[in-house]
Write a protein that holds these residues in place. Structure first.
Motif, mmCIF file in Angstrom:
data_model
loop_
_atom_site.group_PDB
_atom_site.id
_atom_site.type_symbol
_atom_site.label_atom_id
_atom_site.label_comp_id
_atom_site.label_asym_id
_atom_site.label_seq_id
_atom_site.Cartn_x
_atom_site.Cartn_y
_atom_site.Cartn_z
ATOM 1 N N SER A 10 0.801 -1.235 0.000
ATOM 2 C CA SER A 10 0.000 0.000 0.000
ATOM 3 C C SER A 10 0.830 1.281 0.000
ATOM 4 N N VAL A 11 2.055 1.193 -0.505
ATOM 5 C CA VAL A 11 2.916 2.371 -0.612
ATOM 6 C C VAL A 11 3.557 2.383 -1.994
ATOM 7 N N VAL A 12 3.604 3.563 -2.616
ATOM 8 C CA VAL A 12 4.306 3.707 -3.892
ATOM 9 C C VAL A 12 5.802 3.611 -3.590
ATOM 10 N N GLU A 13 6.444 2.598 -4.164
ATOM 11 C CA GLU A 13 7.870 2.387 -3.948
ATOM 12 C C GLU A 13 8.714 3.173 -4.945
ATOM 13 N N ASN A 14 8.198 3.311 -6.180
ATOM 14 C CA ASN A 14 8.957 3.999 -7.215
ATOM 15 C C ASN A 14 8.051 4.301 -8.389
ATOM 16 N N LEU A 15 8.532 5.134 -9.306
ATOM 17 C CA LEU A 15 7.850 5.413 -10.566
ATOM 18 C C LEU A 15 8.777 4.997 -11.695
ATOM 19 N N VAL A 16 8.200 4.435 -12.745
ATOM 20 C CA VAL A 16 9.006 4.001 -13.881
ATOM 21 C C VAL A 16 8.317 4.368 -15.189
ATOM 22 N N GLU A 35 -2.620 11.597 -16.519
ATOM 23 C CA GLU A 35 -2.080 12.958 -16.432
ATOM 24 C C GLU A 35 -2.457 13.633 -15.120
ATOM 25 N N ASN A 36 -3.603 13.279 -14.572
ATOM 26 C CA ASN A 36 -4.121 13.955 -13.376
ATOM 27 C C ASN A 36 -3.590 13.388 -12.072
ATOM 28 N N GLU A 37 -2.898 12.273 -12.115
ATOM 29 C CA GLU A 37 -2.403 11.647 -10.893
ATOM 30 C C GLU A 37 -0.971 12.111 -10.622
ATOM 31 N N ILE A 38 -0.787 12.721 -9.473
ATOM 32 C CA ILE A 38 0.533 13.188 -9.070
ATOM 33 C C ILE A 38 0.940 12.366 -7.856
ATOM 34 N N VAL A 39 1.895 11.490 -8.062
ATOM 35 C CA VAL A 39 2.351 10.607 -6.984
ATOM 36 C C VAL A 39 3.866 10.545 -6.998
ATOM 37 N N GLY A 40 4.417 10.008 -5.946
ATOM 38 C CA GLY A 40 5.848 9.798 -5.845
ATOM 39 C C GLY A 40 6.130 8.742 -4.798
ATOM 40 N N GLY A 42 6.772 6.837 -1.531
ATOM 41 C CA GLY A 42 6.340 7.084 -0.167
ATOM 42 C C GLY A 42 4.878 7.451 -0.020
ATOM 43 N N VAL A 43 4.197 7.681 -1.125
ATOM 44 C CA VAL A 43 2.778 8.048 -1.088
ATOM 45 C C VAL A 43 1.948 6.799 -0.818
ATOM 46 N N SER A 44 0.951 6.917 0.040
ATOM 47 C CA SER A 44 0.053 5.793 0.323
ATOM 48 C C SER A 44 -0.816 5.516 -0.898
ATOM 49 N N ALA A 45 -1.050 4.236 -1.171
ATOM 50 C CA ALA A 45 -1.845 3.824 -2.329
ATOM 51 C C ALA A 45 -2.849 2.769 -1.896
ATOM 52 N N VAL A 46 -4.133 3.059 -2.110
ATOM 53 C CA VAL A 46 -5.187 2.129 -1.726
ATOM 54 C C VAL A 46 -6.102 1.935 -2.923
ATOM 55 N N SER A 47 -6.385 0.675 -3.248
ATOM 56 C CA SER A 47 -7.306 0.360 -4.334
ATOM 57 C C SER A 47 -8.706 0.218 -3.751
ATOM 58 N N GLY A 48 -9.622 1.028 -4.265
ATOM 59 C CA GLY A 48 -10.996 0.990 -3.774
ATOM 60 C C GLY A 48 -11.776 -0.168 -4.346
ATOM 61 N N LYS A 51 -11.980 -0.527 -7.999
ATOM 62 C CA LYS A 51 -10.688 -0.833 -8.635
ATOM 63 C C LYS A 51 -9.910 0.419 -9.024
ATOM 64 N N LYS A 52 -10.328 1.582 -8.536
ATOM 65 C CA LYS A 52 -9.582 2.812 -8.774
ATOM 66 C C LYS A 52 -8.652 3.056 -7.596
ATOM 67 N N TRP A 53 -7.473 3.556 -7.895
ATOM 68 C CA TRP A 53 -6.489 3.818 -6.862
ATOM 69 C C TRP A 53 -6.696 5.200 -6.267
ATOM 70 N N VAL A 54 -6.485 5.278 -4.963
ATOM 71 C CA VAL A 54 -6.518 6.545 -4.254
ATOM 72 C C VAL A 54 -5.127 6.741 -3.667
ATOM 73 N N PHE A 55 -4.488 7.855 -4.029
ATOM 74 C CA PHE A 55 -3.138 8.157 -3.555
ATOM 75 C C PHE A 55 -3.213 9.293 -2.545
ATOM 76 N N THR A 56 -2.572 9.094 -1.386
ATOM 77 C CA THR A 56 -2.599 10.079 -0.319
ATOM 78 C C THR A 56 -1.173 10.363 0.134
#
Length: 78
Positions: A10-16, A35-40, A42-48, A51-56
């Protein structure tokens, strides 16, 4: 080629940048970013349930001492 978030526990480890082909990032859950998702990392990632991801982003806590030091450095730079 698209941008993907590599998610583990449940954590974004990296972007590729990746073509999405199977087998390369099997140790992770992958999510193609829009385009609308801004993550990096360490950001928390939860799949609702939809099936859509919510990044916090994680909250950053600054102690009063750290805030004072930042204020002093900021004042000295002006």
């Amino acid at each position: 080629m698209s941008y993907y978030a590599l998610i583990k526990d449940s954590v974004v480890e990296n972007l590729v940048v990746w073509d999405g082909s199977e087998g390369f990032f099997d140790d992770y859950t992958t999510h193609e970013l829009t385009e609308n998702e801004i993550v990096g990392p360490g950001v928390s990632a939860v799949s609702g349930s939809d099936k859509k991801w919510v990044f916090t982003p994680n909250e950053i806590n600054v102690s009063p001492e750290e805030q004072s030091e930042m204020n002093l450095l900021n004042a000295q730079s002006n």
